[in-house]
Design an enzyme around this catalytic site. Structure first.
Site, PDB file in Angstrom:
ATOM      1  N   GLU A   1      51.418  88.643  29.309  1.00 55.63           N
ATOM      2  CA  GLU A   1      52.100  87.426  28.860  1.00 55.63           C
ATOM      3  C   GLU A   1      52.910  86.811  29.125  1.00 55.63           C
ATOM      4  OE1 GLU A   1      49.254  85.750  26.319  1.00 55.63           O
ATOM      5  OE2 GLU A   1      47.637  85.900  27.181  1.00 55.63           O
TER       6      GLU A   1
ATOM      7  N   ASN B   1      49.343  92.482  32.153  1.00 57.13           N
ATOM      8  CA  ASN B   1      49.006  91.314  32.928  1.00 57.13           C
ATOM      9  C   ASN B   1      48.926  89.183  32.298  1.00 57.13           C
ATOM     10  OD1 ASN B   1      45.806  91.384  32.226  1.00 57.13           O
ATOM     11  ND2 ASN B   1      45.919  91.065  30.214  1.00 57.13           N
TER      12      ASN B   1
ATOM     13  N   HIS C   1      40.719  83.483  33.022  1.00 57.03           N
ATOM     14  CA  HIS C   1      39.900  82.518  31.573  1.00 57.03           C
ATOM     15  C   HIS C   1      39.979  81.363  32.482  1.00 57.03           C
ATOM     16  CE1 HIS C   1      40.005  85.928  28.138  1.00 57.03           C
ATOM     17  NE2 HIS C   1      41.722  85.994  28.408  1.00 57.03           N
TER      18      HIS C   1
ATOM     19  N   GLU D   1      40.279  89.822  31.867  1.00 54.09           N
ATOM     20  CA  GLU D   1      39.663  88.986  30.290  1.00 54.09           C
ATOM     21  C   GLU D   1      38.390  88.379  30.803  1.00 54.09           C
ATOM     22  OE1 GLU D   1      42.778  88.069  27.835  1.00 54.09           O
ATOM     23  OE2 GLU D   1      43.738  90.152  28.639  1.00 54.09           O
TER      24      GLU D   1
ATOM     25  N   ASP E   1      36.281  85.268  32.433  1.00 52.75           N
ATOM     26  CA  ASP E   1      35.418  84.571  31.405  1.00 52.75           C
ATOM     27  C   ASP E   1      35.329  83.118  31.600  1.00 52.75           C
ATOM     28  OD1 ASP E   1      37.275  83.806  29.869  1.00 52.75           O
ATOM     29  OD2 ASP E   1      37.218  84.015  28.357  1.00 52.75           O
TER      30      ASP E   1
HETATM   31  C1  XIL Z   1      41.681  86.468  22.086  1.00 56.39           C
HETATM   32  C2  XIL Z   1      40.522  87.187  21.186  1.00 56.39           C
HETATM   33  O1  XIL Z   1      39.437  87.396  22.195  1.00 56.39           O
HETATM   34  C3  XIL Z   1      40.393  86.563  20.349  1.00 56.39           C
HETATM   35  O2  XIL Z   1      39.485  87.165  19.121  1.00 56.39           O
HETATM   36  C4  XIL Z   1      41.344  86.243  19.392  1.00 56.39           C
HETATM   37  O3  XIL Z   1      40.992  85.765  17.898  1.00 56.39           O
HETATM   38  C5  XIL Z   1      43.176  85.553  19.895  1.00 56.39           C
HETATM   39  O4  XIL Z   1      42.858  86.520  21.011  1.00 56.39           O
HETATM   40  N1  XIL Z   1      44.161  86.849  26.363  1.00 56.39           N
HETATM   41  C6  XIL Z   1      44.774  87.725  25.988  1.00 56.39           C
HETATM   42  C7  XIL Z   1      43.679  88.461  24.590  1.00 56.39           C
HETATM   43  O5  XIL Z   1      45.400  88.537  26.163  1.00 56.39           O
HETATM   44  O6  XIL Z   1      44.119  89.094  23.656  1.00 56.39           O
HETATM   45  C8  XIL Z   1      42.778  86.585  24.368  1.00 56.39           C
HETATM   46  O7  XIL Z   1      41.783  87.714  22.754  1.00 56.39           O
HETATM   47  C9  XIL Z   1      42.742  85.851  24.311  1.00 56.39           C
HETATM   48  C10 XIL Z   1      43.465  85.257  25.836  1.00 56.39           C
END
Ligand code: XIL
Length: 447
Positions: free
Chosen positions: A157, A198, A234, A262, A264
């Site tokens: 990020e 990432n 996300h 990641e 979702d």
């Molecule tokens: C999230 C985890 O899933 C949670 O359990 C934690 O509380 C916060 O982080 N982007 C990312 C991940 O790169 O590391 C994050 O993971 C979600 C957003």
């Protein structure tokens, strides 16, 4: 009477099978996502929580996925909560589980503005000290897992939405070259691990993804080790970017791998069947975009079950973002991924029981029939099946059910011993009946 059988074949009669809401085969028969992925040259992953890797959670994680990403266990705040005092327990456990299940591991993440230990964020460091801390962190963690991890999200990020660099501990203290330095240190510590940058909101073509694109291009031109970009993905229901595949392709054309790291897809709670159907389409679209680009090497979901997702606690009122529900039942989204990977499974109707009627053997005045009651995602403790004969057929005898006929209307209820139809199970009963003229198959109704 059977001596009066006609020459009608059994199979042609069974072809007259009437199906109504018949439950399909059990989920266990479906090809696992990891095998579907292998056939398409894709690694299919999930983020995991180490302490949960037993029971149903462990079974699914091991059976369905070919890659694991520790959801939190490899973050700096997890591995070095106190300066110089390390806790590798959960990270080691996940790596061991992955090795036992022939899975890759994606390390996540080395350089981030979030989930750092308080001793680090609260300290006051010179630029030189900060650089040494970061180099040591990378050498220590990457070195610990040298040869065991397929990839590292080295930098997480780094960008703002407008494509400028995010103002972080690292950017403010070390300048933009913290990214090149981190990659170089990671390469030195494990030359075999693929090194990624990432980020989120970089799935479509936009200002942020273009900044990432320009960074990767310039890193490659400078000879800085960079092997891939991670698109977190996300996403929000119904908002898969239309330029996703085009964006994946432009990174691939730069000469780097792409991973959906990641994935979702969140929705407003409570979820309903229309939302779940849209979510299936969205998961399918994202998977298809990865399938379409050879260098999209890995598609990872950020938790495979709604009981292990960060979404509900992070986005109030939103959830149901993963491919399995909180009871580990695959949702339509699961089948969206499977179908985009070439799987042919169809989701079972949720919460349905149904009855099917078939003619077994038939001779010139009579026939035998079978009715099967099946349940998937639901169950019964008693049942009643009704139908109407259209051509004067009459039940003469039934077994494993009590059947009565009044005029054309037939009603059959369970016997004392077979009222229970479990989720995923079925019960059958049979009967003899008479016919003349024709013997059309009736529509049967359960309930
Ligand atoms: C999230 C985890 O899933 C949670 O359990 C934690 O509380 C916060 O982080 N982007 C990312 C991940 O790169 O590391 C994050 O993971 C979600 C957003």
């Amino acid at each position: 009477m059977r001596s009066l059988r006609t020459g009608l074949s059994l199979t042609s009669l069974v072809a007259g099978l009437a199906l109504l809401l018949t439950a399909p085969a059990a989920h266990a028969a479906d090809t696992p996502l990891r095998d579907l992925g292998t056939a398409k040259g894709k690694v299919i992953g999930t983020a995991v929580t180490g302490s949960k890797l037993t029971g149903a959670y462990g079974d699914i994680a091991g059976a369905q996925f070919s890659s694991l990403t520790p959801g939190n266990a490899m973050k700096w705040g997890s591995v070095e909560p106190t300066q110089g005092s390390f806790n590798w327990t959960e990270a080691d456990q996940i790596v061991a589980f992955a090795q036992a299940h022939n899975q890759q591991v994606r390390g996540h993440t080395l350089v981030w503005h979030s989930q750092n230990p308080s001793w680090l964020t609260n300290g006051s460091w010179t630029s030189a000290q900060l650089g040494t801390l970061l180099q040591n962190h990378i050498s220590t963690e990457v070195g610990r897992y040298k040869g065991k991890l397929a990839a590292w999200d080295v930098v997480n990020e780094p960008f703002n939405e407008d494509g400028t660099y995010r103002s972080t501990l690292w950017y403010n203290g070390l300048g933009a070259d913290y990214i090149a330095n981190a990659l170089t240190w990671a390469r030195a510590a494990d030359p075999a691990a693929k090194l990624y940058i990432n980020d989120y909101n970089v799935e479509g073509v936009n200002a942020k993804s273009t900044a990432l694109y320009n960074l990767v291009k310039s890193l490659k031109e400078r000879g800085v080790p960079i092997d891939g970009v991670g698109l977190q993905a996300h996403l929000i229901l119904g908002q898969v970017p239309s330029t996703l595949q085009q964006n994946i392709q432009r990174f691939a054309d730069l000469g780097v791998d792409v991973a959906i790291t990641e994935l979702d897809i969140r929705m407003t709670l409570p979820s309903d069947s229309a939302e779940l159907a849209q979510q299936k389409a969205d998961y399918k679209a994202v998977t298809a975009a990865c399938v379409a680009v050879a260098r999209c090497v890995n598609l990872t979901v950020w938790g495979f079950t709604d009981s292990d997702s960060w979404v509900e606690s992070t986005f109030p009122g939103q959830g149901a973002a993963t491919p399995y529900d909180a009871n580990y039942a695959p949702k339509p989204a699961y089948y969206g991924i499977a179908e985009a990977l070439g799987g042919t499974s169809t989701p079972p109707p949720t919460g349905a029981c149904g009855a099917s009627y078939s003619v077994g053997s038939q001779w010139n005045t009579g026939f035998t029939g079978t009715v099967t009651i099946s349940c998937s995602g639901a169950s019964l403790s008693s049942w009643k099946v009704t139908w109407t004969y259209g051509a004067g057929q009459r039940i003469t005898q039934a077994w494993n059910a009590g059947c009565t006929q009044s005029g054309a209307a037939v009603t059959c209820v369970n016997a004392s011993y077979n009222g229970t139809v479990p989720d995923g199970g079925s019960v059958s009963f049979g009967f003899n009946a008479s016919w003349s003229g024709s013997n059309p198959v009736p529509t049967v109704t359960l309930g």
